[in-house]
Design an enzyme around this catalytic site. Structure first.
Site, PDB file in Angstrom:
ATOM      1  N   CYS A   1      -5.334   9.874  -5.474  1.00  0.00           N
ATOM      2  CA  CYS A   1      -5.313   9.255  -6.806  1.00  0.00           C
ATOM      3  C   CYS A   1      -6.452   9.743  -7.685  1.00  0.00           C
ATOM      4  CB  CYS A   1      -5.371   7.743  -6.669  1.00  0.00           C
ATOM      5  SG  CYS A   1      -6.872   7.167  -5.846  1.00  0.00           S
TER       6      CYS A   1
ATOM      7  N   THR B   1       0.813  -1.225   0.000  1.00  0.00           N
ATOM      8  CA  THR B   1       0.000   0.000   0.000  1.00  0.00           C
ATOM      9  C   THR B   1       0.849   1.281   0.000  1.00  0.00           C
ATOM     10  OG1 THR B   1      -0.179  -0.130   2.409  1.00  0.00           O
ATOM     11  CG2 THR B   1      -1.919  -1.177   1.140  1.00  0.00           C
ATOM     12  N   PRO B   2       0.261   2.386  -0.458  1.00  0.00           N
ATOM     13  CA  PRO B   2       0.994   3.657  -0.528  1.00  0.00           C
ATOM     14  C   PRO B   2       0.756   4.514   0.712  1.00  0.00           C
ATOM     15  CG  PRO B   2      -1.040   3.896  -1.735  1.00  0.00           C
ATOM     16  CD  PRO B   2      -1.083   2.537  -1.072  1.00  0.00           C
ATOM     17  N   TRP B   3       1.212   5.760   0.649  1.00  0.00           N
ATOM     18  CA  TRP B   3       1.240   6.608   1.846  1.00  0.00           C
ATOM     19  C   TRP B   3       0.111   7.617   1.917  1.00  0.00           C
ATOM     20  CZ3 TRP B   3       1.328  11.463  -0.080  1.00  0.00           C
ATOM     21  CH2 TRP B   3       1.877  11.633  -1.355  1.00  0.00           C
ATOM     22  N   ASN B   4      -0.623   7.855   0.823  1.00  0.00           N
ATOM     23  CA  ASN B   4      -1.448   9.074   0.786  1.00  0.00           C
ATOM     24  C   ASN B   4      -2.778   8.977   1.507  1.00  0.00           C
ATOM     25  OD1 ASN B   4      -2.128   7.282  -1.330  1.00  0.00           O
ATOM     26  ND2 ASN B   4      -3.215   8.918  -2.365  1.00  0.00           N
TER      27      ASN B   4
ATOM     28  N   GLU C   1       0.428  13.100 -14.141  1.00  0.00           N
ATOM     29  CA  GLU C   1      -0.218  13.166 -12.822  1.00  0.00           C
ATOM     30  C   GLU C   1       0.641  14.023 -11.899  1.00  0.00           C
ATOM     31  OE1 GLU C   1       0.010   9.723 -10.174  1.00  0.00           O
ATOM     32  OE2 GLU C   1      -2.116   9.952  -9.733  1.00  0.00           O
TER      33      GLU C   1
ATOM     34  N   LYS D   1       2.045  -4.751   3.668  1.00  0.00           N
ATOM     35  CA  LYS D   1       3.275  -3.954   3.723  1.00  0.00           C
ATOM     36  C   LYS D   1       2.926  -2.497   3.426  1.00  0.00           C
ATOM     37  CE  LYS D   1       6.312  -2.350   1.115  1.00  0.00           C
ATOM     38  NZ  LYS D   1       6.603  -1.096   1.832  1.00  0.00           N
ATOM     39  N   PRO D   2       2.877  -1.677   4.481  1.00  0.00           N
ATOM     40  CA  PRO D   2       2.572  -0.263   4.261  1.00  0.00           C
ATOM     41  C   PRO D   2       3.760   0.471   3.636  1.00  0.00           C
ATOM     42  CG  PRO D   2       2.225  -0.928   6.573  1.00  0.00           C
ATOM     43  CD  PRO D   2       3.031  -2.002   5.904  1.00  0.00           C
ATOM     44  N   SER D   3       3.490   1.689   3.163  1.00  0.00           N
ATOM     45  CA  SER D   3       4.576   2.524   2.651  1.00  0.00           C
ATOM     46  C   SER D   3       5.456   2.987   3.812  1.00  0.00           C
ATOM     47  CB  SER D   3       3.995   3.755   1.949  1.00  0.00           C
ATOM     48  OG  SER D   3       5.016   4.715   1.775  1.00  0.00           O
TER      49      SER D   3
ATOM     50  N   GLU E   1     -11.987  -2.021  -6.213  1.00  0.00           N
ATOM     51  CA  GLU E   1     -12.202  -1.926  -4.772  1.00  0.00           C
ATOM     52  C   GLU E   1     -13.555  -1.242  -4.579  1.00  0.00           C
ATOM     53  OE1 GLU E   1      -8.418  -0.101  -3.518  1.00  0.00           O
ATOM     54  OE2 GLU E   1      -7.715  -2.121  -3.034  1.00  0.00           O
TER      55      GLU E   1
ATOM     56  N   LEU F   1       6.900   5.640   3.999  1.00  0.00           N
ATOM     57  CA  LEU F   1       6.840   7.101   4.141  1.00  0.00           C
ATOM     58  C   LEU F   1       5.882   7.522   5.255  1.00  0.00           C
ATOM     59  CD1 LEU F   1       8.027   9.647   2.868  1.00  0.00           C
ATOM     60  CD2 LEU F   1       6.085   9.701   1.310  1.00  0.00           C
TER      61      LEU F   1
ATOM     62  N   GLU G   1      -4.222  -0.936  -8.311  1.00  0.00           N
ATOM     63  CA  GLU G   1      -4.883   0.371  -8.255  1.00  0.00           C
ATOM     64  C   GLU G   1      -3.793   1.426  -8.408  1.00  0.00           C
ATOM     65  OE1 GLU G   1      -8.010   1.065  -8.049  1.00  0.00           O
ATOM     66  OE2 GLU G   1      -8.929  -0.826  -7.457  1.00  0.00           O
TER      67      GLU G   1
HETATM   68  P1  NAD Z   1       4.769   3.618  -4.875  1.00  0.00           P
HETATM   69  O1  NAD Z   1       4.383   2.904  -6.097  1.00  0.00           O
HETATM   70  O2  NAD Z   1       6.053   4.347  -4.813  1.00  0.00           O
HETATM   71  O3  NAD Z   1       4.811   2.586  -3.617  1.00  0.00           O
HETATM   72  C1  NAD Z   1       3.714   1.765  -3.287  1.00  0.00           C
HETATM   73  C2  NAD Z   1       4.181   0.637  -2.364  1.00  0.00           C
HETATM   74  O4  NAD Z   1       5.048  -0.255  -3.063  1.00  0.00           O
HETATM   75  C3  NAD Z   1       4.961   1.093  -1.135  1.00  0.00           C
HETATM   76  O5  NAD Z   1       4.547   0.340  -0.023  1.00  0.00           O
HETATM   77  C4  NAD Z   1       6.395   0.756  -1.523  1.00  0.00           C
HETATM   78  O6  NAD Z   1       7.264   0.589  -0.410  1.00  0.00           O
HETATM   79  C5  NAD Z   1       6.193  -0.546  -2.261  1.00  0.00           C
HETATM   80  N1  NAD Z   1       7.316  -0.957  -3.136  1.00  0.00           N
HETATM   81  C6  NAD Z   1       8.373  -0.213  -3.575  1.00  0.00           C
HETATM   82  N2  NAD Z   1       9.176  -0.963  -4.383  1.00  0.00           N
HETATM   83  C7  NAD Z   1       8.593  -2.185  -4.456  1.00  0.00           C
HETATM   84  C8  NAD Z   1       8.944  -3.398  -5.146  1.00  0.00           C
HETATM   85  N3  NAD Z   1      10.033  -3.478  -5.924  1.00  0.00           N
HETATM   86  N4  NAD Z   1       8.134  -4.476  -5.001  1.00  0.00           N
HETATM   87  C9  NAD Z   1       7.019  -4.406  -4.233  1.00  0.00           C
HETATM   88  N5  NAD Z   1       6.646  -3.295  -3.551  1.00  0.00           N
HETATM   89  C10 NAD Z   1       7.433  -2.203  -3.667  1.00  0.00           C
HETATM   90  O7  NAD Z   1       3.527   4.564  -4.588  1.00  0.00           O
HETATM   91  P2  NAD Z   1       3.409   5.746  -3.548  1.00  0.00           P
HETATM   92  O8  NAD Z   1       4.356   6.839  -3.927  1.00  0.00           O
HETATM   93  O9  NAD Z   1       3.462   5.203  -2.165  1.00  0.00           O
HETATM   94  O10 NAD Z   1       1.893   6.240  -3.850  1.00  0.00           O
HETATM   95  C11 NAD Z   1       1.552   7.198  -4.800  1.00  0.00           C
HETATM   96  C12 NAD Z   1       0.930   6.569  -6.044  1.00  0.00           C
HETATM   97  O11 NAD Z   1      -0.165   5.736  -5.696  1.00  0.00           O
HETATM   98  C13 NAD Z   1       0.371   7.601  -6.999  1.00  0.00           C
HETATM   99  O12 NAD Z   1       0.730   7.302  -8.321  1.00  0.00           O
HETATM  100  C14 NAD Z   1      -1.151   7.456  -6.835  1.00  0.00           C
HETATM  101  O13 NAD Z   1      -1.886   7.869  -7.935  1.00  0.00           O
HETATM  102  C15 NAD Z   1      -1.287   6.013  -6.553  1.00  0.00           C
HETATM  103  N6  NAD Z   1      -2.555   5.739  -5.845  1.00  0.00           N
HETATM  104  C16 NAD Z   1      -3.550   5.043  -6.494  1.00  0.00           C
HETATM  105  C17 NAD Z   1      -4.774   4.802  -5.844  1.00  0.00           C
HETATM  106  C18 NAD Z   1      -5.900   4.039  -6.503  1.00  0.00           C
HETATM  107  O14 NAD Z   1      -6.826   3.626  -5.812  1.00  0.00           O
HETATM  108  N7  NAD Z   1      -5.897   3.822  -7.804  1.00  0.00           N
HETATM  109  C19 NAD Z   1      -4.955   5.278  -4.549  1.00  0.00           C
HETATM  110  C20 NAD Z   1      -3.919   5.985  -3.939  1.00  0.00           C
HETATM  111  C21 NAD Z   1      -2.715   6.197  -4.595  1.00  0.00           C
END
Ligand code: NAD
Length: 499
Positions: free
Chosen positions: A284, A150-153, A386, A176-178, A465, A180, A249
């Protein structure tokens, strides 16, 4: 967790504490010199232990009646509600999102778990047919261990969007959370995990190595990922090793289309402004490109800037009345500032929006003043990519075919919106936009519904989702069939002629 000392959140696998491989500290983006808290991080070996514990828990968890799982999950998330005030403050401090929105994010956990358990109870029903064609049963089975990355936002929501449907349908989950913004989500998931059977829900904090270990693990049967396109490709490559199915996503470049009959009253424009600038634009599904019919352009621009003056107050996310906090990181500030500087070089006009609640604070943290960018064309990077931040381009269009083509330019298709006084006209235009979700007369959080499936088209990802579709992602059909042709020793005739 309450009190002044920054929390140190442990690593818990199989119900017991594990020695961390490292500690990840999170700074306050409003005051980067202040550490909000730390999480214990693992590595690929810790991820492996967590997955094995989840695999061991799967048989017992999936065998429970769906109603019993639902009751346990609702009780687990009920324990989160007790800490909601502290959790909302922690989230505001580590993410920079304003406090009322953080309260909303924590409250969402309750509502979403209730929704998913109800959908699971209603839909995990065996379909039984016994007729002239034979006897057929179709039942829905969970996959096994689900890996959620999952990401951080919106860290709590985006984890719960995977955890709730996956657990309600009988899977076990490793999250596995972000790294950040890891504190609140870890605290929420630990609180839930402690009230569920050991191994059913585990959090492993860490970086890309932990994510890759989860995505490529042979015992992980489904991967649910939210994040950016670059990492999504790496996740897909890891999952490909084991042919593991995914839900992805990803990001989008979401257009908002204001037709010539759009209402431009205060309330509507307030929704439009927040549709872009909630969480500083780091959402997003935020409105990332505004297309306004040329006949209303001047009026729109004037009204938008006027409404934004009171709607957008930049400052400390914990201060009452503030609606936009800092960005999550220095890198985000630099990325968005770069896009705005480029727009200026192209001859664009950059109009600052809103007001500053605290100039001294804003000068020190990861703050970026919201801006409206006009006078650029669709090929400018601020329009074509974006931005994920508080800068939005405004563009004029002349007719519907043209705006549909411009809205659909690019490879993605996450969210979008159509604004019109005529609902039927808005719905008809909405269907022509290539996106997994189109809001009507609103955009972003105010336009979501638990029952409405959310997800992307094209490079914005696949799988859904929310909605019944979001719950169905975590089950697969198992059909058991006895054809009438072989029933009672009737012979070996096939349903397919010639086979
Ligand atoms: P990111 O892709 O940098 O990281 C996402 C996750 O992947 C983090 O937990 C990170 O530690 C992990 N990760 C990093 N390298 C990896 C690897 N090699 N293998 C497996 N996991 C790995 O994204 P971010 O910067 O945390 O989030 C921002 C992005 O997320 C934006 O592009 C946003 O648009 C998108 N987003 C999409 C949605 C949706 O529902 N579609 C919702 C929120 C955010």
């Amino acid at each position: 967790m309450s009190g002044d000392a920054p929390p140190d959140l442990p690593l818990v696998v199989g119900g017991v504490g594990v020695a961390p491989v490292s500690w990840v500290a999170r700074e306050d983006p409003a005051r980067p010199e202040v550490v909000v808290g730390r999480v214990a991080a693992g590595d690929a070996d810790v991820a492996d232990a967590a997955i094995r514990s989840a695999e061991a828990a799967f048989g017992g968890w999936s065998a429970r009646p769906v109603a019993e799982r639902g009751a346990l999950l609702r009780a687990a998330v009920g324990a989160v509600a007790v800490q909601a005030d502290d959790l909302a403050v922690l989230l505001a401090r580590e993410l920079g999102k304003v406090l009322p929105d953080c309260r909303g994010e924590i409250a969402f956990a309750q509502a979403f778990v209730a929704y998913c358990t109800e959908v699971a109870e209603r839909s995990l029903v065996e379909r039984v047919t016994d007729d002239a064609e034979g006897r057929l049963t179709v039942h829905l089975e969970p996959y096994g261990v689900v890996g959620a990355i999952t990401p951080w936002n919106a860290p709590v929501i985006l984890a719960l969007l995977k955890v709730a449907p996956a657990l309600a349908t009988g899977n076990t989950v490793v999250v596995k959370p972000s790294p950040l913004v890891p504190l609140t989500v870890t605290q929420v998931l630990h609180t839930m995990a402690a009230r569920l059977p050991t191994g059913v829900l585990t959090v492993v904090n860490g970086g890309g190595d932990v994510g890759a270990a989860i995505a490529g693990h042979p015992l992980v049967r489904k991967v649910a990922f939210t994040g950016g396109g670059r990492i999504a490709r790496a996740v897909m490559r890891s999952a490909a090793e084991q042919l593991t199915p995914l839900v992805l996503e990803l990001g989008g470049n979401d257009p908002a289309v204001f037709l010539d009959d759009a209402d431009l009253g205060d309330e509507t424009l307030h929704r439009a402004v927040l549709g872009t600038f909630l969480t500083g634009g780091q959402v997003c599904m935020a409105a990332k490109r505004l297309y306004v019919h040329r006949s209303r352009l001047e009026e729109f621009t004037e009204r938008y800037v006027a409404v934004a003056r009171t709607a957008l107050v930049l400052g400390d996310p914990l201060q009452e009345g503030v609606t936009v906090g800092p960005m999550a990181s220095r890198a985000q500030v630099e990325h968005v500032s770069g896009l705005v500087a480029d727009a200026r070089r192209r001859g664009g006009t950059v109009t600052p929006l809103g007001t500053l609640a605290d100039e001294a604070l804003v000068a020190g943290g990861y703050f970026l003043r919201p801006v409206l960018v006009t006078g650029v064309t669709d090929d400018a990077p601020i329009v074509a990519t974006e931005q994920f931040g508080p800068a939005v381009p405004l563009l004029a269009f002349d007719d519907e075919d043209e705006v549909v083509a411009r809205a659909n330019a690019g490879q993605g298709g996450l969210a979008s919106s159509v604004w019109s006084r005529d609902e039927d006209r808005a719905f008809a235009l909405a269907r022509r936009i290539r996106a997994g979700f189109t809001f009507v007369n609103t955009h972003n959080r105010t336009g979501l519904a638990l029952r409405a499936p959310f997800g992307g088209m094209g490079r914005s990802g696949f799988g859904r989702e929310f909605g019944e579709e979001g719950v169905r992602e975590y089950v697969q059909t198992h059909a058991v069939n006895l054809p009438a042709t072989v029933r009672g020793g009737a012979g070996s005739a096939s349903a397919y002629p010639g086979t």
